[in-house]
Design a protein around this motif. Sequence first.
Motif, PDB file in Angstrom:
ATOM      1  N   TYR A 104      -0.035  -1.059   0.119  1.00 31.76           N
ATOM      2  CA  TYR A 104      -0.395  -0.121  -0.011  1.00 31.76           C
ATOM      3  C   TYR A 104       1.106   1.222   0.214  1.00 31.76           C
ATOM      4  N   GLY A 106       1.744   4.831   0.180  1.00 35.38           N
ATOM      5  CA  GLY A 106       0.431   6.553   0.490  1.00 35.38           C
ATOM      6  C   GLY A 106      -0.438   6.179   1.791  1.00 35.38           C
ATOM      7  N   THR A 112      -7.757   3.993   4.543  1.00 27.09           N
ATOM      8  CA  THR A 112      -7.667   3.051   3.985  1.00 27.09           C
ATOM      9  C   THR A 112      -7.439   1.947   4.196  1.00 27.09           C
ATOM     10  N   GLU A 129       5.004   5.051   3.460  1.00 25.94           N
ATOM     11  CA  GLU A 129       4.251   6.467   3.996  1.00 25.94           C
ATOM     12  C   GLU A 129       5.740   6.496   4.232  1.00 25.94           C
ATOM     13  N   PHE A 130       6.056   8.729   3.082  1.00 27.20           N
ATOM     14  CA  PHE A 130       7.319   9.430   3.572  1.00 27.20           C
ATOM     15  C   PHE A 130       7.055  10.019   4.667  1.00 27.20           C
ATOM     16  N   ASN A 154       9.802   6.114   0.884  1.00 32.05           N
ATOM     17  CA  ASN A 154       9.442   6.995  -0.357  1.00 32.05           C
ATOM     18  C   ASN A 154       9.402   6.063  -1.250  1.00 32.05           C
ATOM     19  N   ALA A 155       7.703   6.278  -2.077  1.00 31.33           N
ATOM     20  CA  ALA A 155       7.741   5.361  -3.056  1.00 31.33           C
ATOM     21  C   ALA A 155       8.289   5.330  -4.615  1.00 31.33           C
ATOM     22  N   ASP A 175      -2.664   5.226  -3.544  1.00 29.95           N
ATOM     23  CA  ASP A 175      -3.091   6.561  -3.424  1.00 29.95           C
ATOM     24  C   ASP A 175      -2.098   7.883  -2.881  1.00 29.95           C
ATOM     25  N   GLN A 178       1.180  12.328  -6.768  1.00 27.87           N
ATOM     26  CA  GLN A 178       2.102  13.519  -7.117  1.00 27.87           C
ATOM     27  C   GLN A 178       2.382  13.012  -9.145  1.00 27.87           C
TER      28      GLN A 178
HETATM   29  C1  LIG Z   1      -3.753  11.422  -0.088  1.00 34.27           C
HETATM   30  S1  LIG Z   1      -3.130  10.669   0.973  1.00 34.27           S
HETATM   31  C2  LIG Z   1      -3.083   9.189   1.050  1.00 34.27           C
HETATM   32  C3  LIG Z   1      -4.790   8.840   1.830  1.00 34.27           C
HETATM   33  C4  LIG Z   1      -4.703   7.340   2.268  1.00 34.27           C
HETATM   34  N1  LIG Z   1      -4.250   6.384   1.348  1.00 34.27           N
HETATM   35  C5  LIG Z   1      -6.426   7.182   2.967  1.00 34.27           C
HETATM   36  O1  LIG Z   1      -7.243   6.672   2.086  1.00 34.27           O
HETATM   37  O2  LIG Z   1      -5.896   6.451   3.438  1.00 34.27           O
HETATM   38  C6  LIG Z   1      -1.647  10.629   0.282  1.00 34.27           C
HETATM   39  C7  LIG Z   1      -0.592  10.313   1.474  1.00 34.27           C
HETATM   40  O3  LIG Z   1       0.619   9.954   0.461  1.00 34.27           O
HETATM   41  C8  LIG Z   1       1.808  10.072   0.939  1.00 34.27           C
HETATM   42  N2  LIG Z   1       2.629  10.485  -0.394  1.00 34.27           N
HETATM   43  C9  LIG Z   1       3.081  11.300  -1.235  1.00 34.27           C
HETATM   44  N3  LIG Z   1       3.970  10.890  -1.910  1.00 34.27           N
HETATM   45  C10 LIG Z   1       4.949  10.094  -1.351  1.00 34.27           C
HETATM   46  C11 LIG Z   1       5.514   8.986  -1.940  1.00 34.27           C
HETATM   47  N4  LIG Z   1       6.498   9.165  -3.015  1.00 34.27           N
HETATM   48  N5  LIG Z   1       6.313   7.910  -0.997  1.00 34.27           N
HETATM   49  C12 LIG Z   1       5.650   7.478  -0.002  1.00 34.27           C
HETATM   50  N6  LIG Z   1       4.270   7.980   0.529  1.00 34.27           N
HETATM   51  C13 LIG Z   1       3.899   9.650  -0.458  1.00 34.27           C
HETATM   52  C14 LIG Z   1       1.651  11.025   0.972  1.00 34.27           C
HETATM   53  O4  LIG Z   1       2.547  12.113   2.250  1.00 34.27           O
HETATM   54  C15 LIG Z   1       0.219  11.362   2.321  1.00 34.27           C
HETATM   55  O5  LIG Z   1      -0.253  10.629   3.288  1.00 34.27           O
END
Ligand SMILES: C[S@@+](CC[C@H](N)C(=O)[O-])C[C@H]1O[C@@H](n2cnc3c(N)ncnc32)[C@H](O)[C@@H]1O
Length: 252
Positions: A104, A106, A112, A129-130, A154-155, A175, A178
């Motif tokens: 998963y 993000g 979720t 999650e980053f 970091n994804a 999700d 980016q």
């Molecule tokens: C829209 S939120 C996700 C909501 C979550 N999926 C939910 O429904 O509960 C996007 C998340 O992705 C994380 N994120 C963004 N770019 C990222 C990356 N390159 N690597 C890891 N996490 C990332 C953000 O910090 C944020 O917490």
Amino acid sequence: MSPKLRLDRIKNKQVKKKGGKVKLSNINIRTHPRFSNVYISGLPQNPKLYSKNLIPGNKVYGERLITFKGEEYREWDPFRSKLAAMILEKPSLEFLTKDLSCLYLGASSGTTISHLSDIVYNGVIYGVEFAERSMRQLIQNTDKRKNIIPILGNANFPESYAKSIFTPIDLVYQDIAQPNQAQIAIENCNYYLKNKGFLILAIKSQSIDSVEKSEKIYIQEKKIIEKAGYVIIDSINIHKYAANHIILTVQK
Ligand SMILES: C[S@@+](CC[C@H](N)C(=O)[O-])C[C@H]1O[C@@H](n2cnc3c(N)ncnc32)[C@H](O)[C@@H]1O
């Protein structure tokens, strides 16, 4: 008071229990006709969604807990979870079953991913999650859920969390808002996803280009996925619940 209003009040009478648990007297929770471990109540054309609580008594984001016939369910809000929004729009998600290994991307604070953890209760979910703050909340909110493994990473760099992932992956759920979201998904799928495995990809057009029309962005992102050799099974528009979003179901 009119007889109809009185009937509505009686129907919606709520019995508050200790610990914020709410028992609704008129709710009839039943299994979703198509998806494993997803539950509904209300009219089939406009149902409410639930997942069965893997950790009874435990809430993750203030959701309502409802006990029905001795089981506890968590109400699943489509305005707070894109997976719930997607399910309400009748996607092809029959592969979602209790034993899946999921990656998963993000995970945020756990909304979720916690419902996914109820659904794949016999499997495992690696939650990447980053943002450190979100990661702290994710750990606090989901520490009782033994099928969630939080990973601060970091994804964009899938190989950087390879040491934390020790099962083949059946499903990548992404999700993250980016500009290169399709590319991030492909790189993670190339690295981790089993052959014939699935990707569920939330695409937010505004994060890719805030000026261009959403429809044009969606076409462009789908081309990136197909060019990488993946097959798009389904494209679900969830604008009703989350502005400028579609969710793709993709197979390797
Ligand atoms: C829209 S939120 C996700 C909501 C979550 N999926 C939910 O429904 O509960 C996007 C998340 O992705 C994380 N994120 C963004 N770019 C990222 C990356 N390159 N690597 C890891 N996490 C990332 C953000 O910090 C944020 O917490």
